[in-house]
Structures are given as structure tokens and as C-alpha cells.
Design a protein around this motif. Structure first.
Motif, PDB file in Angstrom:
ATOM      1  N   ILE A 236      63.118  26.712  54.714  1.00  9.93           N
ATOM      2  CA  ILE A 236      63.585  26.806  56.248  1.00  9.93           C
ATOM      3  C   ILE A 236      63.705  27.848  56.767  1.00  9.93           C
ATOM      4  O   ILE A 236      63.413  28.225  58.026  1.00  9.93           O
ATOM      5  N   LYS A 237      64.186  28.992  55.929  1.00  8.61           N
ATOM      6  CA  LYS A 237      64.474  30.481  56.543  1.00  8.61           C
ATOM      7  C   LYS A 237      63.547  30.963  57.091  1.00  8.61           C
ATOM      8  O   LYS A 237      63.268  31.264  58.364  1.00  8.61           O
ATOM      9  N   ARG A 240      62.231  28.992  60.369  1.00  4.49           N
ATOM     10  CA  ARG A 240      63.156  29.329  61.302  1.00  4.49           C
ATOM     11  C   ARG A 240      62.824  30.750  62.022  1.00  4.49           C
ATOM     12  O   ARG A 240      62.773  30.786  63.303  1.00  4.49           O
ATOM     13  N   ARG A 269      68.490  16.611  51.393  1.00  6.68           N
ATOM     14  CA  ARG A 269      68.810  17.645  52.437  1.00  6.68           C
ATOM     15  C   ARG A 269      67.955  18.747  52.617  1.00  6.68           C
ATOM     16  O   ARG A 269      67.509  19.043  53.813  1.00  6.68           O
ATOM     17  N   PRO A 270      67.508  19.445  51.708  1.00 10.58           N
ATOM     18  CA  PRO A 270      66.858  20.797  51.970  1.00 10.58           C
ATOM     19  C   PRO A 270      65.411  20.369  52.556  1.00 10.58           C
ATOM     20  O   PRO A 270      64.828  20.841  53.817  1.00 10.58           O
ATOM     21  N   ARG A 273      66.006  18.882  56.065  1.00 13.82           N
ATOM     22  CA  ARG A 273      66.421  20.096  57.202  1.00 13.82           C
ATOM     23  C   ARG A 273      65.188  20.572  57.752  1.00 13.82           C
ATOM     24  O   ARG A 273      64.859  20.858  58.743  1.00 13.82           O
ATOM     25  N   ALA A 406      65.780  34.952  42.634  1.00 13.75           N
ATOM     26  CA  ALA A 406      66.975  34.359  42.114  1.00 13.75           C
ATOM     27  C   ALA A 406      66.306  33.375  40.855  1.00 13.75           C
ATOM     28  O   ALA A 406      66.859  33.311  39.752  1.00 13.75           O
ATOM     29  N   MET A 409      65.388  35.532  38.337  1.00 12.42           N
ATOM     30  CA  MET A 409      66.507  36.001  37.578  1.00 12.42           C
ATOM     31  C   MET A 409      66.973  35.148  36.413  1.00 12.42           C
ATOM     32  O   MET A 409      67.097  35.557  35.299  1.00 12.42           O
ATOM     33  N   ASN A 410      67.192  33.936  36.647  1.00 17.12           N
ATOM     34  CA  ASN A 410      67.350  32.826  35.786  1.00 17.12           C
ATOM     35  C   ASN A 410      66.493  32.608  34.711  1.00 17.12           C
ATOM     36  O   ASN A 410      66.886  32.645  33.424  1.00 17.12           O
ATOM     37  N   ASP A 414      67.130  33.430  30.897  1.00 16.54           N
ATOM     38  CA  ASP A 414      66.814  32.462  29.652  1.00 16.54           C
ATOM     39  C   ASP A 414      66.081  33.184  28.399  1.00 16.54           C
ATOM     40  O   ASP A 414      66.204  33.070  27.497  1.00 16.54           O
TER      41      ASP A 414
ATOM     42  N   LEU B  93      73.032  36.990  53.037  1.00 14.65           N
ATOM     43  CA  LEU B  93      72.530  35.601  53.540  1.00 14.65           C
ATOM     44  C   LEU B  93      70.969  35.799  53.088  1.00 14.65           C
ATOM     45  O   LEU B  93      70.115  35.141  53.941  1.00 14.65           O
ATOM     46  N   SER B  96      71.018  32.481  47.163  1.00 10.97           N
ATOM     47  CA  SER B  96      71.775  31.569  46.941  1.00 10.97           C
ATOM     48  C   SER B  96      72.626  31.712  45.587  1.00 10.97           C
ATOM     49  O   SER B  96      73.214  30.692  45.374  1.00 10.97           O
ATOM     50  N   THR B  97      73.130  32.889  45.157  1.00  8.60           N
ATOM     51  CA  THR B  97      73.498  33.071  43.728  1.00  8.60           C
ATOM     52  C   THR B  97      74.901  33.240  44.012  1.00  8.60           C
ATOM     53  O   THR B  97      75.400  33.066  42.870  1.00  8.60           O
ATOM     54  N   ASP B 115      73.725  27.507  60.599  1.00  7.49           N
ATOM     55  CA  ASP B 115      72.441  27.120  60.021  1.00  7.49           C
ATOM     56  C   ASP B 115      71.841  28.270  59.138  1.00  7.49           C
ATOM     57  O   ASP B 115      71.448  27.860  58.288  1.00  7.49           O
ATOM     58  N   MET B 118      73.292  27.458  55.576  1.00  2.00           N
ATOM     59  CA  MET B 118      72.850  26.124  55.236  1.00  2.00           C
ATOM     60  C   MET B 118      71.368  26.382  54.792  1.00  2.00           C
ATOM     61  O   MET B 118      71.096  25.801  53.658  1.00  2.00           O
ATOM     62  N   ASP B 119      70.395  27.249  55.464  1.00  2.00           N
ATOM     63  CA  ASP B 119      69.320  27.393  55.109  1.00  2.00           C
ATOM     64  C   ASP B 119      69.031  27.960  53.595  1.00  2.00           C
ATOM     65  O   ASP B 119      68.200  27.619  52.933  1.00  2.00           O
ATOM     66  N   LEU B 121      71.452  27.913  51.448  1.00  2.00           N
ATOM     67  CA  LEU B 121      72.345  26.659  50.524  1.00  2.00           C
ATOM     68  C   LEU B 121      71.603  25.991  49.874  1.00  2.00           C
ATOM     69  O   LEU B 121      71.741  25.450  48.830  1.00  2.00           O
ATOM     70  N   ASP B 122      70.581  25.480  50.666  1.00  2.00           N
ATOM     71  CA  ASP B 122      69.568  24.610  50.577  1.00  2.00           C
ATOM     72  C   ASP B 122      68.654  24.870  49.389  1.00  2.00           C
ATOM     73  O   ASP B 122      68.046  23.926  48.828  1.00  2.00           O
ATOM     74  N   LEU B 123      68.675  26.182  49.118  1.00  2.00           N
ATOM     75  CA  LEU B 123      67.913  26.658  48.032  1.00  2.00           C
ATOM     76  C   LEU B 123      68.730  26.711  46.517  1.00  2.00           C
ATOM     77  O   LEU B 123      67.976  26.831  45.262  1.00  2.00           O
ATOM     78  N   LEU B 127      73.038  21.721  44.232  1.00  2.00           N
ATOM     79  CA  LEU B 127      73.579  21.667  45.656  1.00  2.00           C
ATOM     80  C   LEU B 127      74.556  20.184  45.809  1.00  2.00           C
ATOM     81  O   LEU B 127      73.900  19.322  45.380  1.00  2.00           O
ATOM     82  N   SER B 153      73.278  27.805  37.587  1.00  2.00           N
ATOM     83  CA  SER B 153      72.432  28.365  38.368  1.00  2.00           C
ATOM     84  C   SER B 153      70.794  27.686  38.142  1.00  2.00           C
ATOM     85  O   SER B 153      69.772  27.692  38.760  1.00  2.00           O
ATOM     86  N   VAL B 154      70.829  27.246  36.776  1.00  2.00           N
ATOM     87  CA  VAL B 154      69.549  26.581  36.390  1.00  2.00           C
ATOM     88  C   VAL B 154      69.682  25.301  35.438  1.00  2.00           C
ATOM     89  O   VAL B 154      70.802  25.618  34.774  1.00  2.00           O
ATOM     90  N   ASP B 156      69.774  23.897  31.877  1.00  2.00           N
ATOM     91  CA  ASP B 156      69.340  24.704  30.754  1.00  2.00           C
ATOM     92  C   ASP B 156      69.001  23.746  29.795  1.00  2.00           C
ATOM     93  O   ASP B 156      69.472  22.930  29.319  1.00  2.00           O
TER      94      ASP B 156
END
Lengths: 490, 165
Positions: A236-237, A240, A269-270, A273, A406, A409-410, A414, B93, B96-97, B115, B118-119, B121-123, B127, B153-154, B156
Motif C-alpha cells: 500500500i505504501k 499511495r 486488513r493489509p 486496505r 526486513a 533480515m529474518n 535464521d 516509517l 515494520s521491525t 495512514d 498503518m501502511d 504496520l500492515d507488513l 499483526l 518477527s517470523v 520459526d
């Protein structure tokens, strides 16, 4: 190794370590020859995050990062769009890692050509392959080789200063550009093609790209996908940013959005939106202010759905793209798993620039490393390369070329955890001393390869920033390996 | 050993200062005096501190203090809380880490979400309805004692019995 011998060795290395370690930026730690030595191939986010995790987890691990180019950071430098500088902040943490006393960076070293993986395995306890995806998926249609047709990988490499893409010289003298694919890379390409030059000239986009875009006659960009609005891979970013792009207005086909409103309520939600924003942009009549803004916009962009490329059409008598033939498809199924099925209808669209953004692809760099050519990754389990010992992989090479920093990164953490587990359990034998960069360094020197250390990169870095300052940009990138090496060796 | 450790910490501190300065710049120069790392400044205003309890990925509860105006990301960095990969984009921003999860009561006190937040955060992985990005939450006295959970964050795969092929 007997307990007493171990203590003695550790004690000795501990003393010399205290002498040298801890002054970040000046001098590397002298480590006992029996400390585990790890080699990482590739200095993008995967390489650096893997290194970071290893160094933090064990006080005795030394990590050497080898990079083919003289400059580090991979796609952070060459992939992230110039108008997304915040995304590049990760370079700060990578720099911190590179300057750690137990980490060394060696640029301008081509693993597979200057040194083989077998030679690295002789020098290091473990090798981690993190060299990403330097190839791209081909569309596989006639006309793909015409002038005016480029992969997004090359186009992005061109405007981001990747040396191998500097000869691209794309012709931007046509009115319409078609981008195939609807992921974030496709949106980056569309945005850079339509972004006002006044905005671009304050970024680290290359000077030649800036000049070409300033002359560009492209006024319309279509972002084409085989499936529908609810299957777009972008986030979405980025959408937008297109919606808010100055001097541009959206133009889409309302019929493509049939049934979307009804489906919204069931979406997570993602996706909800994202789809709502797309629907609003494509179908809703905007308020007065926005209507005026759109009316005065000189550029147009839009998604085109349910279209699959079948041929790129040439100008008669000339070997350049003049249009693209798209087959009309319809959806079978719904959600992420929906499939595009051809209906038999076709549609021709005039355009002078076609950019295929359907995915990057990893390539094998050494015949001794297992490679799954169907999935274009190194076969692995949690980063442990299958049918190999002491060989690991992280980043896109491990999972395929999707995901943001990101995600990588994860993925890298791992792999680092797998390696640490193997060292702790004894699955990977780190008791025998290995020479690490001492032997590889000697080998490279013998072969006439001049490695670029991190402090040498910092010379390149300051030259670029200084040049950028002179023209109001964060940096003016050096565009050839020769230039980079020249600065590095001063 | 102490000298070396101190020098190393100084080096880390100077690098953190660098990245925090960038954060300040990106927020349009919102330079709060409370961002200084010198304990002297903090001691003078110790009654102004806000306590945050972080629950890390191992389930450990860690108490940390920040000043009003500090973001939760600032607190994590200043207090050296060292959550793996936290705050990759340094509060701009662009990732999302710094994803944190709150209970309903605290979440309601955190204010509206833009917004832009939220954009991103959606990732975030995992969530929830009470998720926020730590770099966007600024401390106030009314949040004293708040609890913030650092989510995984993932997924496992090690947690499942079968190994993914």
C-alpha cells in the motif's frame, strides 16, 4: 584439544585480543588461529545481517565478507529507489558491523572466478552464500529482444548506478510505457518514469539517468498484470505514492473492479486496505480539489488487469518496440491462489518502452554448489545447503527473490542460527585451525586481484558524498568499476 | 578489560548518536533535550521518567525508563535493549521491525494511527488489533508503567516437529 592447551591458547589470544580489539575503526582483532572462521559471499542485506547475528552470538567468530563489486550493500545501493532514502538507513547498521573488529570486508573479489568455493572451504570453517539474484525471469515472448524492451532489473540498475547497466541508454522518446508485473519493483519503475524531475534531482539517482528523464517524453505508464486487483503483489505504501504523485492522474478500467467491493469484507486488513485504496482511486469520483488536480496533471498512470503478454510488436522495418500484444484472461478461483486463464481475445497497445518486472532470478556461480534450476535457488533446509557440509545460504538465494529488507533480515538470522547450532553441537567441526583471509588474501594477490577493504570503500563513499554535495544530492555515485578502483587505491 | 569495554561502548554510543540524529532530522528537527545520553541531565529530572515494561521474545519482562517525548524505539535504543533487528529503518516509517503489541487498555491511550504508520504496520508479521510501531509511540506521564510486547518477527519453523522441505 586438551583442556589445558585450550585454556593456554585462549589466554594468549585473549591478551592480544584485548590489546587490539575494541577500538572500532582502527585495527582488527588478532584472533587465535583456532577461532571459528566464517566466510560470507555477498555484501547486501543478507550478507550483513547474517554477519551481524554471528558476531553478536559468539565472541570468537570472525567473519569475512567477500563482494564482487568494489562497493558494498547490494540492492540497498542498487535496488532501493532513489526517492526512498529512509529505506537505506540500514546502511548505518551494516557499516557498524563491517567496522567491527571481528568482521572484514573484501570488495572487488569475484567468487567463482577469482577464487573458487572449494578454495574458500579450505580456508574457512563455514561458507555462507548470500549473493542474491543477479538474473531476471524472461517473459518468453517474441520481440523480447527488440530495442526498447528491458528487464526491470536492468532499468533499475541503470538509474541506480549499477556499473554493468550503465550502457542501457533507454530511449524515452515515446509517449507510452508498459510495465509488465504489478509488484513493488514495477511501481518503482512507473514512479521514477513519471516523477517530476525537480524531485528526482535531489536524490542519489545518477546524473545520466536524471538527464535522460528530464528529456523523457513518456506521459503515460500502464502497469499490466495477468490477474485482477486483488492479486497485485505491490504494497500500500507504494500504491499511495502513485496516487499522490505530483502532476499525475490515475486512469483505470472500472469494469476490472467488478465484484471487488463485495469481496472486501472477507479480506485480511493489509489486503483490504490496499484494495480499498485501489478501488477508491480507480472508481470513485473524487472531490473538487482532486478533480482540479487531475485535470491539470500532465501525466497518466494506471493498472491494467487480466492482460498477459503474447508478443512485443516491432515498428515495421525497424528493430524497435512499437507496441505489445496482450491476451485477455479471466480469473479462475479467488484470493492469492487465483489463476489467470486465457479467453482467446487479444488487445494491442501502442508503446515505445516495455519493462518486464516479473521477478529477479538467482544464478549458479560455482559448479560445486548444489543449485535447483527449476526454483533458481540453492536447495537448503533452514539455510543449510543440502548435500553439503559447511555450506549455508541466506537471503534471496535461499528463499527466492521476494521480500523486503526486513524479510531478508529474518531469513538471514535464521541461517545464522542454523550455523551457530551446528557449531555448538559439533555437527560442524570448528576445532581444527583454518587460515581464513590469510591464505585467501595470498591467493588473490598471486592472481593479481586487488581487494577493496572497508576503509577503501569509505574513500569511495566520501568522494561520492562530496560530489553530491556540489549539486544538492546526497551523493553522486561513481558509475564504473574502474573509477571506483582508482579512488579506492589513492 | 573495563577500559576496552568503555571505549567500545563510547564507539557504539557515538554511532547510536549518529543514527538518532538522523531520526531527529527526519522528524523535522524535533530535538528533545531529553534525548541526550548524559546521565546528568536525566538525574536532574528523574521524577519526570516514564517506566515501560517490555516483554521480549523469550517472555522475559524488562523494565526501562524514558522521558516524555521519547518514542518507544528511542527507549529501546537508549537502554540498549538489544531486540534482534528492532528499528531497522531508524524510525522513518520505512519498515515494520519496531512492531509492538499492547493490551486493549494501553492501546486505547496511544492515540490515533496515521495512514503512513498503518501502511507499514500492515507488513508486520503477527499483526494484531492492538499492534503499533514503536517509533511512532511517544511517552507521556499517563503511560507510566505501560507494558509492550515484542512479537516474533517470523514463523520459526523450528517450533514445528516436521522440517519444512
Amino acid at each position: 584439544m586438551s583442556g589445558r592447551t585450550l585454556l593456554w591458547t585462549l589466554g594468549k589470544s585473549g591478551w592480544t585480543k584485548r590489546l587490539h580489539e575494541g577500538f572500532s575503526g582502527c585495527g582488527k582483532a588478532f584472533l587465535s588461529s583456532s577461532s571459528p572462521k566464517v566466510c560470507i559471499v555477498g555484501s547486501g542485506p543478507a550478507g550483513f545481517y547474517t554477519a551481524q547475528h554471528l558476531i553478536k552470538a559468539r565472541q570468537d567468530v570472525a567473519v569475512d565478507i567477500y563482494e564482487r563489486l568494489p562497493v558494498p550493500f547490494g540492492l540497498v545501493r542498487f535496488g532501493v529507489a532513489p526517492d526512498h532514502p529512509e529505506v537505506k538507513n540500514v546502511i548505518n547498521t551494516f557499516t557498524q558491523t563491517a567496522k567491527h573488529s571481528r568482521c572484514s570486508f573484501y570488495g572487488n573479489v569475484n567468487v567463482g572466478k577469482d577464487v573458487s568455493v572449494v578454495e574458500l572451504q579450505q580456508a574457512y570453517h563455514a561458507i555462507i552464500l548470500s549473493y542474491g539474484a543477479e538474473g531476471n525471469r524472461s517473459v518468453g515472448v517474441p520481440g523480447e529482444d527488440l530495442a526498447g524492451v528491458y528487464s526491470a532489473k536492468d532499468f533499475v540498475g541503470w538509474y541506480n548506478g549499477l556499473p554493468s547497466c550503465q550502457e542501457l541508454s533507454p530511449d524515452l522518446s515515446c509517449e507510452t510505457a508498459v510495465v509488465l508485473g504489478q509488484g513493488n519493483v514495477a511501481l518503482d519503475v512507473a514512479r521514477i518514469l513519471l516523477c517530476p524531475v525537480d524531485v528526482l534531482k535531489q536524490t542519489d539517482i545518477t546524473q545520466p539517468a536524471l538527464e535522460a528523464l528530464a528529456q523523457s517524453q513518456i506521459r503515460r505508464v500502464l502497469i499490466v498484470g495477468r490477474r485482477g486487483p486483488m492479486q497485485v503483489a505491490c504494497t500500500i505504501k507504494e500504491l499511495r505514492e502513485m496516487v499522490n504523485l505530483p502532476d499525475s492522474r490515475p486512469e483505470m478500467v472500472a469494469a476490472d473492479f467488478e465484484g471487488v467491493t463485495e469481496a472486501l469484507k472477507d479480506l485480511p486488513r493489509p489486503r483490504k486496505r490496499l484494495t480499498e485504496l485501489m478501488l477508491k482511486t480507480a472508481v470513485e469520483t473524487p472531490g473538487e480539489k482532486e478533480q482540479r488536480r487531475r485535470a491539470s496533471a500532465s501525466r497518466v498512470w494506471g493498472f491494467r488487469f487480466f492482460r498477459s503478454p503474447v508478443e512485443i510488436l516491432a515498428e515495421p522495418g525497424r528493430g524497435r518496440a512499437a507496441g505489445i500484444r496482450l491476451a485477455v484472461s479471466r480469473l479462475e478461483g479467488s484470493g492469492e491462489g487465483a489463476r489467470a486463464v486465457l479467453t482467446g481475445d487479444v488487445e494491442d497497445v501502442s508503446c515505445g518502452l516495455v519493462i518486464s518486472s516479473i521477478g529477479y532470478k538467482s544464478l549458479p556461480i560455482d559448479p560445486t554448489v548444489p543449485f535447483d534450476s527449476r526454483r533458481a535457488i540453492v536447495p537448503n533446509s533452514n539455510g543449510r545447503v543440502r548435500q553439503a557440509t559447511g555450506l549455508y545460504c541466506s537471503g534471496w538465494l535461499k528463499t527466492g527473490p521476494t521480500g523486503v529488507i526486513a524479510t531478508t533480515m529474518n531469513n538471514s538470522f535464521d541461517t545464522a542460527r542454523s550455523l551457530l547450532e551446528d557449531m555448538d553441537s559439533g555437527t560442524l567441526d570448528v576445532s581444527a585451525a583454518k587460515p581464513g583471509s590469510q591464505s585467501i588474501g595470498a591467493l588473490l594477490e598471486k592472481r593479481g586481484v586487488k581487494a577493496v577493504t572497508f576503509s577503501k570503500w569509505e574513500k569511495i563513499d566520501s568522494v561520492e558524498m562530496r560530489r553530491g554535495e556540489a549539486c544538492g544530492k546526497p551523493r553522486e555515485k561513481l558509475l564504473s568499476v574502474e573509477e571506483m578502483l582508482k579512488v579506492a587505491q589513492t | 578489560m573495563a577500559l576496552v569495554a568503555a571505549v567500545r561502548r563510547l564507539a557504539q554510543v557515538s554511532l547510536r548518536e549518529y543514527s538518532r540524529k538522523r531520526t531527529a532530522v527526519s522528524w523535522g528537527g524535533r530535538l528533545a533535550a531529553g534525548r541526550s545520553l548524559t546521565s546528568g541531565t536525566h538525574a536532574l529530572r528523574s521524577d519526570n521518567k516514564v517506566t515501560v515494561h517490555f516483554i521480549n521474545r523469550d517472555g522475559e519482562k524488562i523494565a526501562a525508563k524514558g522521558s516524555p517525548g521519547d518514542s518507544l524505539l528511542d527507549v529501546v535504543i537508549n537502554e540498549d535493549l538489544d531486540f534482534d533487528g528492532f528499528g531497522a529503518c531508524e524510525g522513518t516509517l520505512a519498515c515494520s521491525t519496531c512492531h509492538l503489541i499492547f493490551d486493549d487498555e494501553v492501546y486505547k491511550k496511544l492515540g490515533p494511527v496515521t495512514d503512513e504508520e498503518m501502511d507499514m504496520l500492515d507488513l508486520a508479521y503477527g499483526l494484531t488489533e492492538t499492534s503499533r510501531l514503536g517509533c511512532q509511540i511517544c511517552l507521556t506521564k499517563s503511560l507510566d508503567g505501560m507494558v509492550a510486547r515484542v512479537p516474533e518477527s517470523v514463523a520459526d519453523i523450528r517450533q514445528t516437529k516436521d522440517e519444512a522441505s
